[in-house]
Design an enzyme around this catalytic site. Structure first.
Site, PDB file in Angstrom:
ATOM      1  CG  HIS A  80     -15.596  -3.141 -45.194  1.00  0.00           C
ATOM      2  ND1 HIS A  80     -15.017  -3.737 -46.273  1.00  0.00           N
ATOM      3  CD2 HIS A  80     -16.364  -1.894 -45.588  1.00  0.00           C
ATOM      4  CE1 HIS A  80     -15.143  -2.878 -47.322  1.00  0.00           C
ATOM      5  NE2 HIS A  80     -15.859  -1.546 -47.017  1.00  0.00           N
ATOM      6  CG  ASP A 109     -21.761   3.890 -44.424  1.00  0.00           C
ATOM      7  OD1 ASP A 109     -21.394   4.886 -44.719  1.00  0.00           O
ATOM      8  OD2 ASP A 109     -21.889   2.955 -44.807  1.00  0.00           O
TER       9      ASP A 109
HETATM   10  N1  CMC Z   1     -23.564  -6.640 -36.713  1.00  0.00           N
HETATM   11  C1  CMC Z   1     -23.616  -8.129 -36.092  1.00  0.00           C
HETATM   12  N2  CMC Z   1     -23.013  -9.020 -36.835  1.00  0.00           N
HETATM   13  C2  CMC Z   1     -22.255  -8.941 -38.075  1.00  0.00           C
HETATM   14  C3  CMC Z   1     -22.211  -7.506 -38.401  1.00  0.00           C
HETATM   15  C4  CMC Z   1     -22.958  -6.580 -37.923  1.00  0.00           C
HETATM   16  N3  CMC Z   1     -23.129  -5.185 -38.519  1.00  0.00           N
HETATM   17  N4  CMC Z   1     -21.546  -7.520 -39.670  1.00  0.00           N
HETATM   18  C5  CMC Z   1     -21.153  -8.854 -39.803  1.00  0.00           C
HETATM   19  N5  CMC Z   1     -21.710  -9.687 -38.776  1.00  0.00           N
HETATM   20  C6  CMC Z   1     -21.416 -11.095 -38.563  1.00  0.00           C
HETATM   21  C7  CMC Z   1     -22.228 -11.886 -39.374  1.00  0.00           C
HETATM   22  O1  CMC Z   1     -23.555 -12.164 -38.869  1.00  0.00           O
HETATM   23  C8  CMC Z   1     -21.509 -13.126 -39.672  1.00  0.00           C
HETATM   24  O2  CMC Z   1     -21.838 -13.816 -38.411  1.00  0.00           O
HETATM   25  P1  CMC Z   1     -21.433 -15.648 -38.448  1.00  0.00           P
HETATM   26  O3  CMC Z   1     -19.870 -15.632 -39.032  1.00  0.00           O
HETATM   27  O4  CMC Z   1     -21.743 -16.055 -37.263  1.00  0.00           O
HETATM   28  O5  CMC Z   1     -22.348 -15.953 -39.220  1.00  0.00           O
HETATM   29  C9  CMC Z   1     -20.094 -12.530 -39.718  1.00  0.00           C
HETATM   30  O6  CMC Z   1     -19.955 -11.504 -38.976  1.00  0.00           O
HETATM   31  C10 CMC Z   1     -19.690 -12.272 -41.047  1.00  0.00           C
HETATM   32  O7  CMC Z   1     -20.533 -11.268 -41.728  1.00  0.00           O
HETATM   33  P2  CMC Z   1     -21.042 -11.592 -43.280  1.00  0.00           P
HETATM   34  O8  CMC Z   1     -22.326 -10.834 -43.323  1.00  0.00           O
HETATM   35  O9  CMC Z   1     -20.883 -12.820 -43.896  1.00  0.00           O
HETATM   36  O10 CMC Z   1     -20.000 -10.492 -44.041  1.00  0.00           O
HETATM   37  P3  CMC Z   1     -20.141  -9.935 -45.470  1.00  0.00           P
HETATM   38  O11 CMC Z   1     -18.706  -9.740 -45.551  1.00  0.00           O
HETATM   39  O12 CMC Z   1     -20.861 -10.660 -46.273  1.00  0.00           O
HETATM   40  O13 CMC Z   1     -20.949  -8.338 -45.184  1.00  0.00           O
HETATM   41  C11 CMC Z   1     -21.268  -6.161 -44.340  1.00  0.00           C
HETATM   42  C12 CMC Z   1     -20.305  -7.424 -44.730  1.00  0.00           C
HETATM   43  C13 CMC Z   1     -20.779  -4.987 -44.458  1.00  0.00           C
HETATM   44  C14 CMC Z   1     -22.637  -6.356 -45.528  1.00  0.00           C
HETATM   45  C15 CMC Z   1     -21.756  -6.604 -43.147  1.00  0.00           C
HETATM   46  O14 CMC Z   1     -20.648  -6.399 -42.212  1.00  0.00           O
HETATM   47  C16 CMC Z   1     -23.115  -5.814 -42.469  1.00  0.00           C
HETATM   48  O15 CMC Z   1     -24.075  -6.035 -42.858  1.00  0.00           O
HETATM   49  N6  CMC Z   1     -22.773  -4.791 -41.661  1.00  0.00           N
HETATM   50  C17 CMC Z   1     -23.709  -3.557 -41.477  1.00  0.00           C
HETATM   51  C18 CMC Z   1     -24.275  -2.580 -42.571  1.00  0.00           C
HETATM   52  C19 CMC Z   1     -23.047  -1.930 -42.926  1.00  0.00           C
HETATM   53  O16 CMC Z   1     -22.567  -1.041 -42.012  1.00  0.00           O
HETATM   54  N7  CMC Z   1     -22.860  -1.646 -44.153  1.00  0.00           N
HETATM   55  C20 CMC Z   1     -21.808  -0.538 -44.687  1.00  0.00           C
HETATM   56  C21 CMC Z   1     -20.482  -1.106 -45.398  1.00  0.00           C
HETATM   57  S1  CMC Z   1     -19.322  -0.044 -45.470  1.00  0.00           S
HETATM   58  C22 CMC Z   1     -19.751   1.127 -46.599  1.00  0.00           C
HETATM   59  C23 CMC Z   1     -20.151   0.620 -47.878  1.00  0.00           C
HETATM   60  O17 CMC Z   1     -19.866  -0.389 -48.509  1.00  0.00           O
HETATM   61  O18 CMC Z   1     -21.174   0.980 -48.370  1.00  0.00           O
END
Ligand code: CMC
Length: 435
Positions: A312, A369
């Site tokens: 998140h 989720d």
């Molecule tokens: N699985 C594997 N690695 C992950 C995941 C994941 N679900 N989420 C983040 N990471 C890693 C990412 O690759 C990055 O690694 P590195 O530092 O080595 O590059 C690090 O963690 C930080 O991730 P980010 O993508 O920069 O984080 P963000 O704040 O931009 O994204 C997120 C947040 C929710 C989009 C992301 O965690 C994600 O894609 N999660 C899976 C999709 C999901 O469950 N979404 C629902 C969110 S909660 C409800 C809502 O808001 O609707």
């Protein structure tokens, strides 16, 4: 609403010989922000902050969230208390109007929702225009923006007297549209709303009853529905809410603004993740149930696979909604007498991820989720309806933000800046002279 307070602190920014003193503002929970409103006017520079990681775009008094401590409060009230004691209708009132309603206010609000549950009969024809297999999120977004064509009196956002009725129309009708979209997708007749049923029971009746036989709403399902909708009802400036605010800042009407929010929510990184989680768990099950393999895949930078329902932008400790939903999943499944192997896989996956350094270092925890789909499945919802249910829950939050913005006389159209990185000035070349 207590105002944000300008402290006597300043953040100084020096660029060549220009010095800009930016005031530091404190919110009611002690959070601080640097006010850079004068940045461009005084220095000619803009702030570059991709994905708004550091940028507060608004001051808002609706929802407080502390991602480090795992705190979520609507209008000051902890989500845990609302989940335990409130109803979705009452929580909607709280979000939209700022305080818990008294008896009379709640009665008036519920009556409005009851009275506005029908959609215009002609709108039923819209459903037949979509191809079989149309995703219900596309149907929902289209139907919500189309609602505006039936209520031209609701399109003038400056007509304050009309706002409450528009809000009630939307909260009530979105539920009917969601249920009709489902009925259409499975070829069953539409079931009309019933005024004697409460909000969630009415929705479940429209979803699952058929004219051929009696249907009693299971109180357990009604309770679960209330809980899930409350937990999804607002989450401050997330992607879809920011979209609603962005669109609404152009004075777009409520139907158009909410339709845009629904489209944003559909994305798999946002609300669409609840559908993706179940599809991922099904894949893991069909692939022999080896959760370690999928944890390894999620860590592999050569792969685009992510653990859906994990991570998140704001929560870096735990998502309080996920905690409540996990407990509810166990309770609801056991009360309904359902044993779902996907729940076991989800728990195994959570344990494997939470003991893995990659997830620990990056503070990746299950989000809202991760377990919600398990409950929806047990309740009988098909997977492609999960994000629609998220939208139904998030609706009062979107509306509260749209209303807060519309009632704020300082609101301006949202218009971010950019840092241009394209070609510099060059001339048009006629087609025949191009290489
Ligand atoms: N699985 C594997 N690695 C992950 C995941 C994941 N679900 N989420 C983040 N990471 C890693 C990412 O690759 C990055 O690694 P590195 O530092 O080595 O590059 C690090 O963690 C930080 O991730 P980010 O993508 O920069 O984080 P963000 O704040 O931009 O994204 C997120 C947040 C929710 C989009 C992301 O965690 C994600 O894609 N999660 C899976 C999709 C999901 O469950 N979404 C629902 C969110 S909660 C409800 C809502 O808001 O609707």
């Amino acid at each position: 609403m207590p105002p944000a307070i300008y402290t006597d602190k300043h953040a100084a920014l020096g660029i060549s010989d220009i010095r800009l003193d930016c005031p530091v503002i404190t919110g009611t929970e002690g959070e601080q922000a640097i006010d850079v409103a004068q940045l461009r006017a005084r220095t000619g520079l803009v702030a570059l902050d991709p994905a708004f990681v550091n940028t507060a775009a608004v001051k808002s008094s609706i929802t407080f969230l502390d991602g480090e401590l795992g705190i979520l409060r609507y209008r000051g009230i902890p989500i845990e208390e609302l989940a335990d004691r409130s109803s979705f209708v009452e929580t909607s009132y709280l979000l939209v109007y700022g305080d818990l309603p008294n008896h009379e206010q709640l009665h008036r609000f519920s009556t409005l929702l009851t009275r506005h549950s029908l959609i215009h009969e002609d709108m039923k024809n819209f459903f037949t225009g979509f191809p079989p297999g149309a995703h219900p999120m596309a149907v929902l977004a289209s139907m919500v923006v189309s609602l505006g064509t039936y209520y031209p009196d609701s399109l003038n956002v400056d007509n304050r007297a009309q706002m409450d009725i528009t809000i009630a129309r939307l909260i009530s009708k979105v539920r009917t549209i969601a249920a009709f979209a489902y009925k259409k997708s499975i070829g069953q007749p539409f079931v009309y709303p019933q005024n004697h049923l409460r909000y969630c029971a009415n929705f479940l009746n429209m979803m699952f009853s058929v004219p051929a036989e009696p249907y009693e709403v299971d109180p357990e399902l009604e309770k679960a529905m209330n809980l899930l909708l409350i937990l999804h009802a607002d989450h401050e400036q997330n992607c879809s809410t920011s979209t609603v605010r962005m669109v609404g800042s152009a004075k777009a009407n409520l139907f158009a603004s909410i339709s845009a929010g629904i489209c944003a929510l559909w994305g798999p990184l946002h609300g669409g993740a609840n559908q993706e989680v179940i599809e991922m768990l099904e894949n893991i099950r069909d692939d022999g149930g080896n959760v370690k393999k999928y944890v390894a895949l999620a860590k592999d930078k050569a792969s685009t696979f992510r653990l859906m329902g994990f991570g998140h932008r704001v929560y870096k400790n735990f998502d309080p909604r996920a905690k409540l939903i996990k407990v509810a999943a166990d309770r609801v499944l056991s009360r309904l007498g359902i044993k779902d192997p996907l729940l076991d896989i989800a728990k195994e996956l959570e344990d494997a991820a939470l003991s893995d350094d990659y997830f620990i270092e990056r503070k990746l925890y299950p989000n809202v989720d991760f377990y919600s789909g398990i409950i929806y499945r047990a309740m009988g919802f098909p997977t492609n309806m999960f994000t629609v249910l998220f939208a139904l829950g998030r609706l009062p939050g979107w509306i509260a933000h749209w209303r807060e913005m519309m009632l704020d006389p300082t609101t301006k159209i949202a218009r971010p800046r950019q840092l241009y990185t394209g070609p510099t000035h060059r001339h048009y070349v006629p087609l025949e002279e191009r290489g």
